[in-house]
Design an enzyme around this catalytic site. Structure first.
Site, mmCIF file in Angstrom:
data_model
loop_
_atom_site.group_PDB
_atom_site.id
_atom_site.type_symbol
_atom_site.label_atom_id
_atom_site.label_comp_id
_atom_site.label_asym_id
_atom_site.label_seq_id
_atom_site.Cartn_x
_atom_site.Cartn_y
_atom_site.Cartn_z
ATOM 1 N N GLY A 88 0.826 -1.204 -0.031
ATOM 2 C CA GLY A 88 -0.095 -0.010 -0.109
ATOM 3 C C GLY A 88 0.915 1.181 -0.162
ATOM 4 O O GLY A 88 1.836 1.125 -0.588
ATOM 5 N N SER A 120 5.954 -5.267 -1.125
ATOM 6 C CA SER A 120 5.671 -3.744 -1.530
ATOM 7 C C SER A 120 6.212 -2.921 -0.252
ATOM 8 O O SER A 120 7.421 -2.777 0.264
ATOM 9 C CB SER A 120 4.458 -3.441 -2.273
ATOM 10 O OG SER A 120 4.618 -2.280 -2.819
ATOM 11 N N ALA A 121 5.251 -2.465 0.333
ATOM 12 C CA ALA A 121 5.259 -1.498 1.587
ATOM 13 C C ALA A 121 6.148 -2.044 2.615
ATOM 14 O O ALA A 121 6.779 -1.419 3.332
ATOM 15 C CB ALA A 121 4.152 -0.691 1.837
ATOM 16 N N HIS A 157 8.795 -2.983 -7.121
ATOM 17 C CA HIS A 157 8.268 -2.663 -8.273
ATOM 18 C C HIS A 157 9.523 -1.932 -9.402
ATOM 19 O O HIS A 157 8.989 -1.091 -10.159
ATOM 20 C CB HIS A 157 7.140 -1.791 -8.205
ATOM 21 C CG HIS A 157 6.074 -2.321 -7.151
ATOM 22 N ND1 HIS A 157 5.353 -3.201 -7.328
ATOM 23 C CD2 HIS A 157 5.840 -1.659 -5.828
ATOM 24 C CE1 HIS A 157 4.712 -3.415 -6.237
ATOM 25 N NE2 HIS A 157 4.994 -2.652 -5.386
ATOM 26 N N GLU A 192 9.044 -6.798 -10.787
ATOM 27 C CA GLU A 192 7.717 -7.191 -10.142
ATOM 28 C C GLU A 192 7.873 -8.931 -10.382
ATOM 29 O O GLU A 192 8.628 -9.260 -11.519
ATOM 30 C CB GLU A 192 6.678 -6.850 -11.315
ATOM 31 C CG GLU A 192 6.405 -5.546 -11.414
ATOM 32 C CD GLU A 192 5.449 -5.223 -10.264
ATOM 33 O OE1 GLU A 192 4.211 -5.467 -10.419
ATOM 34 O OE2 GLU A 192 5.776 -4.602 -9.191
#
Length: 235
Positions: A88, A120-121, A157, A192
């Site tokens: 997020g 991710s985060a 990413h 990714e």
């Protein structure tokens, strides 16, 4: 105890369901663990986020407890068998961890050997700072200092420059080079579908695609899945 981390670039791969591309690696990483605490602070709708994660892990026979930003949060982390910090907005995630007093217990629990899964985060905050996130600063944390579970920065990413693109803005590579003009540290650009598995001081790159390692004053180094990053990250 040996610190154990599985740091995913992304939680959803194009054409696949939530965490499907990485679930075999997640199951192997968690081993006998059948309960984990999920930290949903990177998204606004935490209840819906937790429900989505719970539904996915139920298919694997793993029970999920969603962390709430209240006075009991630190104690929940302290007792966690394993922790999953979802993706997020990285600024919102770090700000909430700071304000709820969860950042230090989370760092301590991971360093004590509880499996830490990030996407991710959640991967961003495993680094010393969040300065290499791609996210917009929608809130202002008290500090950019994160968990520091690994000694290098991560850029999830990661996108390679597209020579056919007519976009005249900065590429990801250019932004990371700007970071290195002001910060002398290693940055791992995770494409990714890629992830890092850390067992103590051992760092392994795995997944569907490779990564690029950025250092000040050097050309980026390409690394393929299956490679050990120990030498690159410790030279």
């Amino acid at each position: 105890m040996t610190m154990r981390l599985l740091l995913l670039s992304n939680s959803t791969q194009h054409g696949q369901g939530y965490l499907d591309h990485a679930m075999p690696a997640i199951r192997d990483f968690l081993g006998p663990v059948r309960r984990l605490v999920f930290v949903p602070f990177a998204l606004h709708d935490r209840e819906d986020y937790t429900a989505r994660v719970r539904s996915r892990f139920e298919k694997e026979g793993i029970e999920v407890e969603g962390l709430r930003p209240d006075l009991a949060a630190a104690a929940v982390i302290e007792g966690a068998h394993a922790v999953f910090v979802g993706g997020g907005n990285t600024f919102r995630l770090l700000d909430t961890l700071q304000r709820t007093g969860v950042l230090e217990p989370l760092r301590r629990r991971a360093r004590d050997g509880a499996p830490y899964l990030g996407a991710s985060a959640g991967t961003n905050i495993a680094a010393p700072t969040i300065k290499t996130t791609n996210d917009m600063p929608i809130v202002q944390p008290s500090s950019f200092t994160a968990l520091g579970l690994v000694p290098f920065q991560i850029n999830p990413h990661y996108l390679d420059p597209d020579p056919a693109s007519r976009h005249m803005g900065e590429t990801r590579e250019e932004r990371l080079r700007e970071f290195l003009e002001e910060n002398d540290t290693v940055v791992v650009g995770l494409r990714e579908g890629a992830w890092l598995r850390i067992e103590g001081s051992s760092v392994q790159l795995a997944g569907l695609r490779g990564a690029r390692i950025f250092r000040r004053g050097r050309d980026p180094e390409e690394v393929r899945p299956g490679a050990s990053l120990d030498a690159q990250l410790n030279d």
